[in-house]
Write a protein that holds these residues in place. Structure first.
Motif, PDB file in Angstrom:
ATOM      1  N   GLU A  26       0.811  -1.218   0.000  1.00  0.00           N
ATOM      2  CA  GLU A  26       0.000   0.000   0.000  1.00  0.00           C
ATOM      3  C   GLU A  26       0.842   1.264   0.000  1.00  0.00           C
ATOM      4  O   GLU A  26       0.479   2.264   0.624  1.00  0.00           O
ATOM      5  CB  GLU A  26      -0.961   0.009   1.204  1.00  0.00           C
ATOM      6  N   ARG A 238      -1.823  -5.866  -5.972  1.00  0.00           N
ATOM      7  CA  ARG A 238      -1.874  -4.438  -5.642  1.00  0.00           C
ATOM      8  C   ARG A 238      -0.466  -3.857  -5.515  1.00  0.00           C
ATOM      9  O   ARG A 238      -0.216  -2.721  -5.915  1.00  0.00           O
ATOM     10  CB  ARG A 238      -2.649  -4.213  -4.343  1.00  0.00           C
ATOM     11  N   THR A 239       0.460  -4.637  -4.984  1.00  0.00           N
ATOM     12  CA  THR A 239       1.849  -4.185  -4.892  1.00  0.00           C
ATOM     13  C   THR A 239       2.432  -3.959  -6.277  1.00  0.00           C
ATOM     14  O   THR A 239       3.164  -2.989  -6.511  1.00  0.00           O
ATOM     15  CB  THR A 239       2.699  -5.220  -4.126  1.00  0.00           C
ATOM     16  N   TYR A 242       1.292  -0.676  -7.535  1.00  0.00           N
ATOM     17  CA  TYR A 242       2.152   0.393  -6.995  1.00  0.00           C
ATOM     18  C   TYR A 242       3.492   0.433  -7.745  1.00  0.00           C
ATOM     19  O   TYR A 242       4.093   1.495  -7.899  1.00  0.00           O
ATOM     20  CB  TYR A 242       2.391   0.165  -5.501  1.00  0.00           C
ATOM     21  N   PRO A 358      -1.589   1.523 -12.361  1.00  0.00           N
ATOM     22  CA  PRO A 358      -1.995   1.924 -11.014  1.00  0.00           C
ATOM     23  C   PRO A 358      -3.285   2.748 -11.009  1.00  0.00           C
ATOM     24  O   PRO A 358      -3.731   3.238 -12.052  1.00  0.00           O
ATOM     25  CB  PRO A 358      -0.820   2.796 -10.563  1.00  0.00           C
ATOM     26  N   MET A 362      -2.789   5.457  -5.842  1.00  0.00           N
ATOM     27  CA  MET A 362      -1.443   4.878  -5.828  1.00  0.00           C
ATOM     28  C   MET A 362      -0.429   5.866  -6.409  1.00  0.00           C
ATOM     29  O   MET A 362       0.694   5.993  -5.899  1.00  0.00           O
ATOM     30  CB  MET A 362      -1.420   3.570  -6.631  1.00  0.00           C
ATOM     31  N   CYS A 365       0.624   8.455  -3.869  1.00  0.00           N
ATOM     32  CA  CYS A 365       1.670   7.983  -2.958  1.00  0.00           C
ATOM     33  C   CYS A 365       3.042   8.098  -3.615  1.00  0.00           C
ATOM     34  O   CYS A 365       4.014   8.547  -2.990  1.00  0.00           O
ATOM     35  CB  CYS A 365       1.407   6.531  -2.564  1.00  0.00           C
TER      36      CYS A 365
END
Length: 382
Positions: A26, A238-239, A242, A358, A362, A365
């Motif tokens: 995340e 999800r990683t 990112y 993404p 994301m 971040c």
């Protein structure tokens, strides 16, 4: 240039930066020449930012020489990356989201219900029996401060135990990796060569070439298969999203554009300096170096090494392989021509498995981490 989806490649040659990054749980970590930063979304959806000095920035000049710098850089990136990954898991609350099996969940819920029932019975009993007590005083509940060993809260382990478990898991992963990527391909080739006619050649150079290519292909197949399998896991996928935000943000900065969600979103997601490309380059370099192992050992000993000793020799050659792989990835990141595109091609192909598009949150971040990793003196320029 266009990517596989037909989108225009919006990269410009405004600058080439040495800033690199890593996808976290995340969040994103960006590593600049002087300062590094990680930006992670917590359970409330807020971006938590932590900054720290880049390790190795003040290293002696000898450690920054070609080949040598790659070894130190790889060790630093592994150490810092692991710490940031663990920290991101803590900040994002993923440590607490351990999935329970239906059986364990049912058992835990039953235990919690029984606990509540016992507390109600005790409270009713105390109120009915202690008739002479002060009616304004609160009933005592002897079980209130006791932790039920069947609940999740009662099962938390001490921090030193968790640290020990993490160390053991890392050691196990390293041993398993060495076995899969070094010993297993060599052993499989020995078994195959004894049963396949054209592999049984008396030409030492040709036999060494066959062995090196077979082992290299096996390693790539294992790596690609492993990467493809873990993408089936929601958190890993999800990683990898990112990961895409990291690449796009670096591209946006290199294009000289303002770091906004809109500008970042239109960038490509496949970067020549990606860690995935580095892994593939190391495998290709290992194929080349492995070609010389058997001819040299035959010249010295008169025979080839057994699989276990050959694996030990490969371990000793790892620093050289890492150093050469680092120089190739650095060269590909600094230049954009036919040669560097050939060098980057295998890694870019594999990035289709490890780098996904993404979402806007994301990208936010990645932008926050990137802004804090950019030095004010342009020392990141290549």
């Amino acid at each position: 240039m266009k990517d596989l989806k037909g989108k225009k490649d919006v990269r410009a040659c405004a600058r080439k930066t040495s800033i690199g990054g890593q996808a976290l749980m995340e969040g994103i970590m960006m590593r600049g020449p002087k300062n590094s930063a990680m930006a992670v979304r917590n359970t409330k959806g807020e971006i938590v930012i932590e900054e720290f000095e880049t390790k190795g920035a003040k290293r002696p000049k000898i450690c920054r020489l070609p080949l040598i710098r790659g070894i130190f850089g790889y060790i630093d990136s592994m150490a810092v990356g692991y710490k940031c990954l663990m920290r991101s898991a803590e900040l994002s609350g993923l440590e607490d989201l351990v999935e329970e099996s239906p059986r364990k969940k049912k058992k835990r819920e039953a235990a919690e219900k029984a606990k509540v029932a016992r507390q109600e019975v005790v409270a009713d009993t105390v109120q009915s029996v202690d008739a002479d007590a002060d009616p304004l005083s609160e009933p005592k509940n002897d079980t209130a401060d006791k932790k039920d060993p069947n609940t999740t809260e009662g099962k938390k382990l001490p921090s030193w135990v968790m640290t020990l478990l993490m160390v053991v898991s890392v050691v196990f992963a390293v041993v398993l990796g060495l076995g899969l990527f070094m010993y297993l391909p060599a052993k499989l080739y020995d078994l195959l060569s004894s049963n396949v006619g054209f592999l049984q050649t008396e030409n030492n150079a040709l036999a060494s070439l066959y062995k090196s290519v077979f082992e290299g292909v096996m390693k790539i197949v294992l790596l690609v298969g492993y990467m493809a399998l873990i993408t089936l896991m929601k958190d890993i996928r999800r990683t990898f999203m990112y990961h895409g935000a990291e690449h796009k943000t670096i591209f946006c900065y290199e294009a000289g554009e303002e770091l906004t969600v809109e500008n970042v979103r239109k960038q490509r997601r496949f970067h020549p300096r990606c860690g995935t490309s580095f892994l593939i380059l190391m495998l290709l370099v290992s194929i080349f170096i492995s070609f010389f192992i058997d001819p040299i050992t035959i010249a010295i000993r008169g025979e080839v090494l057994p699989p276990i000793l050959r694996t030990a020799v490969k371990l000793l050659l790892l620093p050289l392989i890492v150093g050469l792989g680092y120089e190739l990835i650095k060269f590909a990141g600094r230049h954009d021509n036919a040669l560097t595109r050939i060098i980057s091609a295998p890694g870019v192909w594999l990035q289709h498995v490890t780098v996904f598009e993404p979402t806007d949150d994301m990208i936010e971040c990645a932008i926050e981490a990137m802004k804090r990793a950019i030095p004010k003196d342009d020392s990141d320029n290549w």
